[in-house]
Design a protein around this motif. Structure first.
Motif, PDB file in Angstrom:
ATOM      1  N   TYR A  95      65.977  76.319  43.850  1.00  0.00           N
ATOM      2  CA  TYR A  95      66.217  75.072  43.127  1.00  0.00           C
ATOM      3  C   TYR A  95      66.796  74.060  44.104  1.00  0.00           C
ATOM      4  O   TYR A  95      67.412  74.443  45.104  1.00  0.00           O
ATOM      5  CB  TYR A  95      67.170  75.302  41.945  1.00  0.00           C
ATOM      6  N   PRO A  96      66.609  72.758  43.872  1.00  0.00           N
ATOM      7  CA  PRO A  96      67.043  71.747  44.840  1.00  0.00           C
ATOM      8  C   PRO A  96      68.490  71.917  45.298  1.00  0.00           C
ATOM      9  O   PRO A  96      69.400  72.020  44.469  1.00  0.00           O
ATOM     10  CB  PRO A  96      66.859  70.431  44.063  1.00  0.00           C
ATOM     11  N   GLY A  97      68.673  71.974  46.608  1.00  0.00           N
ATOM     12  CA  GLY A  97      70.009  72.123  47.174  1.00  0.00           C
ATOM     13  C   GLY A  97      70.491  73.558  47.249  1.00  0.00           C
ATOM     14  O   GLY A  97      71.533  73.827  47.849  1.00  0.00           O
ATOM     15  N   PHE A  98      69.755  74.475  46.589  1.00  0.00           N
ATOM     16  CA  PHE A  98      70.125  75.888  46.554  1.00  0.00           C
ATOM     17  C   PHE A  98      71.554  76.027  46.020  1.00  0.00           C
ATOM     18  O   PHE A  98      71.873  75.449  44.984  1.00  0.00           O
ATOM     19  CB  PHE A  98      69.920  76.537  47.924  1.00  0.00           C
ATOM     20  N   VAL A  99      72.441  76.761  46.685  1.00  0.00           N
ATOM     21  CA  VAL A  99      73.835  76.859  46.230  1.00  0.00           C
ATOM     22  C   VAL A  99      74.748  75.998  47.101  1.00  0.00           C
ATOM     23  O   VAL A  99      75.493  75.155  46.607  1.00  0.00           O
ATOM     24  CB  VAL A  99      74.335  78.322  46.240  1.00  0.00           C
ATOM     25  N   ALA A 100      74.673  76.187  48.414  1.00  0.00           N
ATOM     26  CA  ALA A 100      75.617  75.541  49.329  1.00  0.00           C
ATOM     27  C   ALA A 100      75.626  74.023  49.161  1.00  0.00           C
ATOM     28  O   ALA A 100      76.669  73.416  48.919  1.00  0.00           O
ATOM     29  CB  ALA A 100      75.290  75.922  50.773  1.00  0.00           C
ATOM     30  N   ASN A 101      74.465  73.411  49.262  1.00  0.00           N
ATOM     31  CA  ASN A 101      74.421  71.947  49.229  1.00  0.00           C
ATOM     32  C   ASN A 101      74.439  71.379  47.815  1.00  0.00           C
ATOM     33  O   ASN A 101      74.832  70.225  47.619  1.00  0.00           O
ATOM     34  CB  ASN A 101      73.202  71.443  49.997  1.00  0.00           C
ATOM     35  N   ARG A 102      74.056  72.181  46.845  1.00  0.00           N
ATOM     36  CA  ARG A 102      74.153  71.710  45.456  1.00  0.00           C
ATOM     37  C   ARG A 102      75.619  71.476  45.086  1.00  0.00           C
ATOM     38  O   ARG A 102      75.938  70.592  44.291  1.00  0.00           O
ATOM     39  CB  ARG A 102      73.512  72.721  44.502  1.00  0.00           C
ATOM     40  N   ILE A 103      76.508  72.252  45.664  1.00  0.00           N
ATOM     41  CA  ILE A 103      77.938  72.099  45.402  1.00  0.00           C
ATOM     42  C   ILE A 103      78.595  71.161  46.417  1.00  0.00           C
ATOM     43  O   ILE A 103      79.402  70.300  46.070  1.00  0.00           O
ATOM     44  CB  ILE A 103      78.633  73.475  45.420  1.00  0.00           C
ATOM     45  N   LEU A 104      78.215  71.308  47.696  1.00  0.00           N
ATOM     46  CA  LEU A 104      78.868  70.547  48.757  1.00  0.00           C
ATOM     47  C   LEU A 104      78.521  69.059  48.732  1.00  0.00           C
ATOM     48  O   LEU A 104      79.409  68.197  48.858  1.00  0.00           O
ATOM     49  CB  LEU A 104      78.491  71.133  50.121  1.00  0.00           C
ATOM     50  N   MET A 105      77.235  68.733  48.605  1.00  0.00           N
ATOM     51  CA  MET A 105      76.823  67.337  48.748  1.00  0.00           C
ATOM     52  C   MET A 105      77.385  66.406  47.670  1.00  0.00           C
ATOM     53  O   MET A 105      77.778  65.277  47.973  1.00  0.00           O
ATOM     54  CB  MET A 105      75.293  67.228  48.821  1.00  0.00           C
ATOM     55  N   PRO A 106      77.462  66.827  46.400  1.00  0.00           N
ATOM     56  CA  PRO A 106      78.125  65.951  45.431  1.00  0.00           C
ATOM     57  C   PRO A 106      79.594  65.702  45.777  1.00  0.00           C
ATOM     58  O   PRO A 106      80.110  64.604  45.524  1.00  0.00           O
ATOM     59  CB  PRO A 106      77.988  66.722  44.107  1.00  0.00           C
ATOM     60  N   MET A 107      80.271  66.686  46.363  1.00  0.00           N
ATOM     61  CA  MET A 107      81.659  66.485  46.776  1.00  0.00           C
ATOM     62  C   MET A 107      81.743  65.455  47.900  1.00  0.00           C
ATOM     63  O   MET A 107      82.576  64.540  47.866  1.00  0.00           O
ATOM     64  CB  MET A 107      82.286  67.799  47.254  1.00  0.00           C
ATOM     65  N   ILE A 108      80.870  65.590  48.900  1.00  0.00           N
ATOM     66  CA  ILE A 108      80.840  64.617  49.992  1.00  0.00           C
ATOM     67  C   ILE A 108      80.496  63.231  49.461  1.00  0.00           C
ATOM     68  O   ILE A 108      81.123  62.229  49.819  1.00  0.00           O
ATOM     69  CB  ILE A 108      79.832  65.057  51.073  1.00  0.00           C
TER      70      ILE A 108
END
Length: 294
Positions: A183-196
């Motif tokens: 799924y888009p962003g998988f796990v790492a970036n799905r959580i990290l990028m909204p925080m950034i």
């Protein structure tokens, strides 16, 4: 597996090549630019020198690692006779589809094809390959030789056998593989990028400055580095690309990139690799806060 091809000699590509070579694999490092290839090898050499200075490896280990790496400026020559191809090109869907379409034509059916993409659908990438069960995601973290995690992304048609093979291979690199779905962003970036992105919004809205935002997250949340410094380290262009993939994939406004991020990327201020992002990385102001221009 004995021989690995890595496509792309940039930050992630040379890190992946370094890691495999250090663990005894023969690595074909491929890039269309001779200059990029040389920069990649130079980076690997510098990183090995740091490890040598810290007595983590010996001079013999360093030389064996470098001897395990061969350079190629075209994909057909570089993937000849390999067991696994890892694509580590720029985070651009069209480019990745072009590369995998080419790999489909020149690689044998038993060669596993992996992408180091940090957000783009593995199922979409696999759609240009005849034997889609052999396509998988291997999302390494930067810096690759140090970071333990590898996200292993199963596309819709990725086989159990290929997944198991790549999980075991990752463990041989002294990594911790974690299997996730596509799924888009998988796990790492799905959580990290909204925080950034939210940290950038906080700066954009004038709530606090760069240093203050990062300090709150480091001291208050025990993060090793603040989100704005981390964004610089990742590359603001990469952050923007990942957010756009998630925004287009989920059609959810919470993934919409902050206008400040968009403007900074358009202005060429994309972090460490450009010399300036939220911080100034020029020689005379290295790692200092950029002036309050935001």
């Amino acid at each position: 597996m004995k021989t690995i091809a890595v496509i792309g000699a940039g930050t992630m590509g040379n890190g992946i090549a370094h890691t495999f070579a250090q663990f005894g694999f023969k690595v074909n490092l491929i890039d269309i630019s001779k200059e990029n290839l040389q920069k990649g090898i130079d980076t690997i050499t510098k990183n090995l020198d740091r490890m040598l200075a810290k007595e983590k490896i010996s001079e013999k280990d360093k030389q064996q690692t470098l001897d395990n790496i061969s350079s190629f400026i075209d994909i057909p020559s570089g993937v000849k006779g390999v067991d696994l191809v890892i694509e580590a090109a720029t985070e651009n869907e069209d480019l990745k589809l072009k590369i995998f379409s080419q790999l489909n034509d020149i690689c044998g059916e038993k060669v596993i094809l992996a992408s180091n993409t940090s957000s783009i659908s593995i199922t979409r990438i696999a759609s240009v390959v005849k034997n889609q069960e052999r396509v998988i995601g291997m999302h390494f973290m930067n810096p690759v030789p140090i970071m333990k995690l590898v996200e292993i992304i199963r596309g819709y048609n990725t086989s159990d056998k290929v997944t198991e093979t790549i999980m075991k291979l990752s463990e041989k690199l002294n990594k911790v593989p974690v299997e996730v779905n596509d799924y888009p962003g998988f796990v790492a970036n799905r959580i990290l990028m909204p925080m950034i992105n939210e940290a950038i919004e906080t700066l954009y809205n004038g709530v606090a400055g760069v240093y203050e935002i990062d300090t709150v997250m480091k001291l208050g949340m025990a993060h090793p580095m603040g989100p704005l410094q981390l964004a610089d380290f990742i590359g603001l262009d990469v952050c923007l690309s990942i957010l756009e993939v998630m925004y287009n994939g989920f059609k959810n406004p919470k993934y919409a990139p902050c206008p400040l991020l968009v403007n900074m990327v358009q202005a060429g201020k994309i972090g460490v690799k450009s010399g300036e992002g939220f911080y100034d990385y020029s020689e005379n102001k290295k790692a200092e806060k950029v002036s309050e221009a935001f």
